[in-house]
Write a protein that holds these residues in place. Structure first.
Motif, PDB file in Angstrom:
ATOM      1  N   PRO A 263       0.846  -1.198   0.000  1.00  0.00           N
ATOM      2  CA  PRO A 263       0.000   0.000   0.000  1.00  0.00           C
ATOM      3  C   PRO A 263       0.882   1.248   0.000  1.00  0.00           C
ATOM      4  O   PRO A 263       1.886   1.307   0.730  1.00  0.00           O
ATOM      5  CB  PRO A 263      -0.791  -0.108   1.304  1.00  0.00           C
ATOM      6  CG  PRO A 263      -0.740  -1.564   1.669  1.00  0.00           C
ATOM      7  CD  PRO A 263       0.596  -2.048   1.164  1.00  0.00           C
TER       8      PRO A 263
ATOM      9  N   HIS B  13      -6.932   6.253   0.695  1.00  0.00           N
ATOM     10  CA  HIS B  13      -6.506   4.932   1.170  1.00  0.00           C
ATOM     11  C   HIS B  13      -7.723   4.106   1.613  1.00  0.00           C
ATOM     12  O   HIS B  13      -7.850   2.933   1.259  1.00  0.00           O
ATOM     13  CB  HIS B  13      -5.503   5.068   2.323  1.00  0.00           C
ATOM     14  CG  HIS B  13      -5.097   3.760   2.916  1.00  0.00           C
ATOM     15  ND1 HIS B  13      -4.181   2.927   2.316  1.00  0.00           N
ATOM     16  CD2 HIS B  13      -5.504   3.123   4.040  1.00  0.00           C
ATOM     17  CE1 HIS B  13      -4.034   1.833   3.048  1.00  0.00           C
ATOM     18  NE2 HIS B  13      -4.818   1.932   4.106  1.00  0.00           N
TER      19      HIS B  13
ATOM     20  N   SER C  14      -8.980   0.711  -0.105  1.00  0.00           N
ATOM     21  CA  SER C  14      -9.013  -0.490   0.750  1.00  0.00           C
ATOM     22  C   SER C  14     -10.394  -1.121   0.765  1.00  0.00           C
ATOM     23  O   SER C  14     -10.520  -2.347   0.710  1.00  0.00           O
ATOM     24  CB  SER C  14      -8.596  -0.141   2.180  1.00  0.00           C
ATOM     25  OG  SER C  14      -7.265   0.265   2.235  1.00  0.00           O
TER      26      SER C  14
ATOM     27  N   ALA D  54      -0.703   8.118   0.103  1.00  0.00           N
ATOM     28  CA  ALA D  54      -1.712   7.099   0.406  1.00  0.00           C
ATOM     29  C   ALA D  54      -2.824   7.107  -0.634  1.00  0.00           C
ATOM     30  O   ALA D  54      -3.231   8.159  -1.118  1.00  0.00           O
ATOM     31  CB  ALA D  54      -2.285   7.339   1.802  1.00  0.00           C
TER      32      ALA D  54
ATOM     33  N   ALA E 247       0.328   3.985   1.303  1.00  0.00           N
ATOM     34  CA  ALA E 247       0.317   4.590   2.642  1.00  0.00           C
ATOM     35  C   ALA E 247       1.474   4.069   3.498  1.00  0.00           C
ATOM     36  O   ALA E 247       1.997   4.787   4.350  1.00  0.00           O
ATOM     37  CB  ALA E 247      -1.016   4.313   3.347  1.00  0.00           C
TER      38      ALA E 247
END
Length: 141
Positions: free
Chosen positions: A75, A130, A134, A104, A77
């Protein structure tokens, strides 16, 4: 000793479109206009959508976030600190022909433990992007 590997279904256009829809739904619920990009395991753009109200640069940032998450299988982030002075990847953003983006909003996508692509979201605050990415990745079956 057997070295046979089981094939993993690649990311499909249907998967990519479902990911875009899921990310956009999460963003709409939060009142945020975003752009969403989905790339396959080769880094090729499979799906893209920018909200009419979204800032134009969100299209570019979402694609770069997806590509970065794919290339580093992490990721974005989680990589922000790595590109700061003294970080492990400090020179990486300028070392490659294709620009990476360490903000992110990029999430790698896995199926049966194998990397099959990535999603990137741009347009909101990094933490929002993010979360939207996600949420979409979690919905991928």
């Amino acid at each position: 000793m057997s070295t046979t590997t089981t094939a993993v279904a690649p990311l499909t256009i249907q998967d990519a479109e479902a990911l875009v829809t899921a990310a956009r739904s999460a963003a709409e619920a939060a009142g945020v206009a975003v752009a969403v990009s989905v790339v396959d395991a080769g880094g090729h753009l499979l799906a893209f959508r920018r909200d009419d109200r979204g800032v134009l640069i969100a299209g570019e940032t979402s694609t770069r976030k997806a590509f970065t998450a794919l290339q580093l299988d992490a990721p974005t982030a989680d990589l922000v600190d790595a590109v700061q002075p003294g970080g492990l990847f400090h020179t990486l953003p300028t070392a490659l022909d294709r620009p990476l983006l360490f903000i992110a909003g990029g999430i790698p996508l896995h199926r049966d433990g194998r990397l099959i692509g990535a999603i990137g979201v741009g347009g909101g605050a990094p933490e929002q992007d993010h979360w939207f990415a996600s949420a979409a990745a979690d919905a991928l079956v």
